[in-house]
Design a protein around this motif. Structure first.
Motif: not given
Length: 197
Positions: A67-83, A179-191
């Motif tokens: 469940v925690i892993i799925i939540a992390q994947y969802i967060a990564i997807a949102f960050l990529l979209i926003l970025g 902001v876009g770059i920060i979102c993408l970098v955060t998504a990559l770091y989380m991945t």
């Protein structure tokens, strides 16, 4: 103490310039007090919901790793979209741009992807170190001071935000790209963290 930790987490959570902060800047500069108040109430209400809800359910979810892993994947997807949205959205006229920033601010407050990894990370630390427990009163207390910290940070943006922007000579278009770059970098770091574990 619990009060100081919760306040600092709320304060720190809104330190970074992002969609929500940009909305505060715009309404403080161009909007009326009523619009700004409404905006802040929405932000802080959902901050309380995310904080309390995440920590409450964390106690029940920590035994379910999937469940925690799925939540992390969802967060990564949102960050990529926003970025990508922030980086590749075509420039518009100033008035349209202002409205878009405020709309994105509301969207980010209600569906706040950064909240998921933020509270996953801190929830595990706080629970494992027994700083907080599953007691409803304790969690309500924690969430209330978290909201107070967030409010104080946002008020700094209301009072000093535009001076900060002027000082570093950035316009909203450039900030949006950052902001876009920060979102993408955060998504990559989380991945990376997800696959590393």
């Amino acid at each position: 103490s619990l009060m100081i930790i919760s306040f600092l987490l709320g304060f720190w959570g809104y330190l970074m310039i992002a969609n929500i902060n940009l909305g505060v800047l715009e309404l403080a500069k161009h909007g009326n007090k009523s619009a700004l108040t409404k905006y802040l109430v929405v932000i802080l209400t959902f901050e309380f919901i995310y904080c309390f809800g995440s920590l409450y359910f964390m106690h029940h979810l920590m035994i379910y790793l999937k469940v925690i892993i799925i939540a992390q994947y969802i967060a990564i997807a949102f960050l990529l979209i926003l970025g990508f949205w922030a980086l590749f959205e075509k420039p518009k006229d100033i008035e349209t741009e202002r409205k878009n920033i405020i709309r994105r601010g509301y969207w980010s407050a209600i569906i706040h992807p950064q909240q998921v990894p933020f509270w996953l990370f801190w929830g595990i630390i706080l629970i494992e170190n027994q700083i907080i427990n599953g007691d409803i009163g304790s969690l309500l207390f924690f969430a209330a001071f978290n909201v107070l910290g967030a409010f104080c940070m946002l008020m700094i943006y209301v009072v000093y935000g535009n001076k900060l922007i002027s000082l570093i000579k950035l316009n909203l278009h450039i900030i949006k790209k950052i902001v876009g770059i920060i979102c993408l970098v955060t998504a990559l770091y989380m991945t990376w963290e997800l696959f590393k574990s």
